[in-house]
Design an enzyme around this catalytic site. Structure first.
Site, PDB file in Angstrom:
ATOM      1  N   GLY A  23      48.607  31.681  49.429  1.00 16.42           N
ATOM      2  CA  GLY A  23      47.343  32.328  49.093  1.00 16.42           C
ATOM      3  C   GLY A  23      47.498  33.224  47.871  1.00 16.42           C
ATOM      4  N   CYS A  24      46.388  33.495  47.219  1.00 16.97           N
ATOM      5  CA  CYS A  24      46.423  34.282  45.978  1.00 16.97           C
ATOM      6  C   CYS A  24      46.880  35.714  46.234  1.00 16.97           C
ATOM      7  CB  CYS A  24      45.061  34.250  45.296  1.00 16.97           C
ATOM      8  SG  CYS A  24      43.665  34.581  46.385  1.00 16.97           S
ATOM      9  N   TYR A  25      46.260  36.380  47.216  1.00 14.94           N
ATOM     10  CA  TYR A  25      46.700  37.742  47.543  1.00 14.94           C
ATOM     11  C   TYR A  25      48.150  37.736  48.022  1.00 14.94           C
ATOM     12  CZ  TYR A  25      42.006  39.916  47.543  1.00 14.94           C
ATOM     13  OH  TYR A  25      40.778  40.433  47.202  1.00 14.94           O
ATOM     14  N   SER A  72      50.563  37.647  45.241  1.00 11.88           N
ATOM     15  CA  SER A  72      50.627  38.907  44.483  1.00 11.88           C
ATOM     16  C   SER A  72      51.380  39.991  45.247  1.00 11.88           C
ATOM     17  CB  SER A  72      49.217  39.390  44.135  1.00 11.88           C
ATOM     18  OG  SER A  72      48.583  39.958  45.265  1.00 11.88           O
TER      19      SER A  72
END
EC number: 1.2.1.38
Lengths: 337, 337, 337, 337
Positions: free
Chosen positions: A145-147, A150
């Site tokens: 996932g993107c979050y 990060s």
């Protein structure tokens, strides 16, 4: 080599097309969808005219496997848990950009409120955090996932040395493209523009994903997400209580870990990255600053949610899977201004 | 009654004009500036045509005191520390919107890197957090900073009962109008738009202001600020480690404290406010949510930095000073959409 | 081959770096500036870290000519009129992105209020509207203005057949990056955001540029420009009074003219382009719609002012100059979303 | 006096609530809706908490007429053509903000593709362009469209003297709130942000409205509309071919016509208004500039589409209807910055 994309008309699918258009060794053999079948993709998205003009086809696994070497699922969660199975059964490479194969069945049911894929298939999947891939020969990839990307990139080295023991805070913010293409009240221009709004309070599905891949040593963390009035980009701000020595070691660790990694750029000490410096690129930029007075190490991590947070990392995983340099086709400059 | 404004062409000065235009008992007798003297304010700001068209005058204390009952300083820090003195000496009411009278001399020197006002005058000033005014008859008001207001309103009740003991986190974000009118690299459209950037890392001048007014019981806190791509609005997100009982008591306390206060609206439990719901108004909206798993109480506080964070609160203080209801002229609806 | 860039830290210079980073045959040998000499470009612009990290050097013609095959001037108007002369004298290739070599001396003086380059050098320059280059072997190129490109591409074929005889209207709008990097009141976020403002009323310096290159048959036109609250992109809307036959012929002409041109995409009849469909790319997209009731042919032309309107077209001219395919290194997809 | 609002949860309905909240003589007796009946309006729109907290009720004409003196319809087109009839039949005052009563039956059918109201009722309606009201005692008002208002205010004086004879151009742009609250692809943040897009090409329903109220002398005009990436505001740019004398007379005419009108501000000659200078207010600001070289008079007209373009003008009409000064409750300053 040839690849196919299922879910080509969503934001991640479009971004795969954009990125692969410049990949020297990959051809998009076909694009597939569950809606708009029979339409040319550039009728729906005129920016693709003269760039890539294929027709959206139905999803027929045999046909895809006959003409391609790998299939990407850029579909919403709840689709690939079923639709990817025929490919896996047939031993055919799959890179899934959705959340369907990132959690165990129980967690998935709880956080996604959907039926999970059969556990047999969940276990076959390798988590595709590219800088921490375990088995680069894995054929089935659950793209992160993107979050989660990060957060895990700055945290994994620190947590694996057990430097962060207390509860810590993650204040994460994302642009609106992260919320998908289907129009709703939250992504209505009038509601998102000139605004900042928290959403999925204590309920974001990337919480269990981060917990799982931080591993058994995972400390507790409070994770909240806000919607920013911009299209692309995530900033995750992490607040870790650390001693001065712990903070110094954490900074060193990140510098060491990523010294040889193309797509993670550790900023000079005390300099924090902005979202704009990564937009359009596969970079994750990380800055750190320690406050002796409060005993807090602040870590700021930024990436483009559609590139390093989705399609870019998926192509990075494709490169790894097929023995190419991980950066092949991905070394474009961020767009600034 | 009559008032005068010094620094009328800055954002806070313009907002004073906007708000006082609808105040039933206040007339703006004169506006004063250190630049553009002799120009009509609506030549510089055509939105004021037919609304308020006075000419910018020099700052001559005697003249202002002769025609007005109170003077507002809407000047940058470093101006009123000198320019307000003749008024104070003469016993004339002053409401200062800058940071010049909020700290003691030592702190001011350190955080503002400017020469502080003489301690005699610093002591005469009452801190103008309107909901917590000590001496409503005070004639000299240091109007609070925008971030400080957004943080102190939710924190003061909790800290005064010593519920928050550990280090906590404040992740604060502001729109670009907070950075003032003088063009620079940070407020260039190309740099602020589509971006999120932290600034004044561990160095924001509202840190000592918050510490001072939390009082002796002030716990340590980590305070960071980001620039949002919007014009008006602040969101401060506070992360407090608390027991379940402590969190419940904190929520109760805020509800009790503000039950009778016009301009602080406590949201229903678990519902967090967005910036847009207060823009254009003098409200500070506060939402709370407790996460039992992490033991963190998240408090989200939003306000319009130019209204409750500056000119609106200044008018609230004017109302208190002259015995009017604190909400006189301030009960306008937020602008939505 | 090697090139050098003078004015590398402006928006056009940065865009040249971004584009040339992916050019297969071009190396940026050096970057030069009139300020910040001695600094690494990625200290000023962290997005370039690991992408391009050269140090900004002084502008020393001999040195540039010794190490490069061509020099780009991405400087503001008023610089290259002098600074490019030593290169031209020496017979060294120059591509100038400013307005200094686009007009004759008299027009330049009038519209730019600056001293023009000596007429000897003005005459040597070829106007670099890439799709209409006269002499592809020219070594000295005056790269067109962004607005001029967006207007000339749809108009030139129509005007050269004298289809447009009456006065017509051009309502043009540009993003803020077109206004340059130096902070001023117009590009302050607070003034540009949530706003639309006309500027340089009847005084835009691209008016004489468009007139000149439309040639002797140029009809009169009214040209106004507005500043849009976005970073990249121009939309020029042209309103031409035409008979039905004239409109039909105009549409045909554009389709014919650009059938074989890579970077001009004529939309299907009646479908008008949006700015977003070209951002980040070298495309100019043109849509047309004829209204029989009013007798007006509306032409909408969009491009990215920093790419086709500046650095992209400059690279296109470089490609032509050195015998490469004009699209080399320029075939990237627009960024959408 | 008391009023009721039907369609209170749309943007125009919310704006009526915002404006009437500060009206000294008007109380909102009830709000009505076709959805969310039984919910408190501030549950749906938290900005209204403590401002206005009524419950949305069903639309029962008898009940509304029993408790109120006038009803506003802030419903989408196609609703009031039926729902307003019982009120008109009963002789009860109605102000309709939709397009349902602005055209004759034939035009309405053609441009709205909906069933028109019965001609009997269409004829009873007075067009509510406040500055040009024919019969201020009219009880039934068709409140003008936002674009139509921005175009008719500058044009009517010029056309009624037959100064504009040729075909002219109107290039109009609007913020996204004009497109309504229902989420769709066009108002999705990702599509509207950083973009400019034309829509309803030669098909906008305000074309026949403008034609009708320009009257028999109406010259032909080309009218196109674009969607701007901002929430509130319209700019209509009109390009009129005129002789120098005709232009001078037009400018004089506008200055004369509006010298005594509160809400139309004619800018000094050559100074063109920006959208931001009217946002939040009931002003329509008009600037003019004549270009002798092209023989074109450019007129730029800006207003807030939700205020002067909808709810504000509706309140202005209410004031006129009930014998109050037209500006009662409407004299708030624009919001700047």
């Amino acid at each position: 080599m040839n690849i196919s994309i299922v879910g080509a008309s969503g934001y991640s699918g479009l971004e795969l097309i954009r990125i692969l258009h410049n990949h020297p060794y990959v051809t998009i053999a076909s694009i597939h969808n569950y809606s708009n079948v029979g339409m040319k993709i550039n009728q729906l998205f005129p920016h693709l005219t003269d760039i890539y003009e294929a027709t959206l086809e139905e999803v027929i696994p045999e046909q895809i496997m006959a003409q391609s070497d790998c299939v990407f699922f850029a579909t919403p969660s709840g689709v690939s848990s079923l639709a990817a199975i025929p490919f896996i059964k047939a031993g055919f490479p799959v890179i899934d950009l959705s959340g369907d194969f990132r959690l165990d069945a129980e967690s998935y049911s709880k956080w996604y409120s959907k039926t999970p894929a059969d556990a047999v298939y969940l276990e076959k999947m390798e988590y595709g955090l590219a800088e921490f891939r375990q088995n680069v020969e894995a054929k089935w990839i659950a793209n992160p996932g993107c979050y989660a990307t990060s957060v895990l990139l700055p945290l994994l080295p620190i947590v694996s040395e057990q430097l962060a023991s207390d509860t810590f805070i993650i204040d994460a913010k994302s642009g609106v493209s992260g919320a998908g293409k289907v129009p709703n009240s939250a992504n209505h221009f009038v509601n998102a523009h000139d605004n900042l709004a928290l959403y999925k309070i204590n309920a974001h599905q990337h919480i269990p994903e981060i917990e799982r891949y931080l591993g058994e040593k995972s400390p507790k963390f409070q994770f909240l997400t806000s919607l920013l009035p911009l299209t692309r980009g995530i900033m995750s701000t992490l607040y870790l209580p650390l001693t001065k020595a712990g903070a110094r070691r954490s900074i060193e660790l990140l510098e060491e870990t990523y010294a040889t990694k193309t797509f993670v750029r550790i900023q000079p000490d005390g300099q924090l990255p902005t979202i704009k410096q990564v937009v359009g690129s596969n970079f994750c930029d990380i800055g750190l600053t320690y406050n002796e007075k409060t005993g807090i190490l602040t870590i700021v991590s930024v990436l483009d949610n559609l590139v390093k947070g989705a399609a870019g990392q998926a192509v990075q995983n494709l490169n790894l899977m097929f023995g190419m340099d991980e950066s092949t086709g991905l070394l474009q400059s961020p767009i600034f201004p």
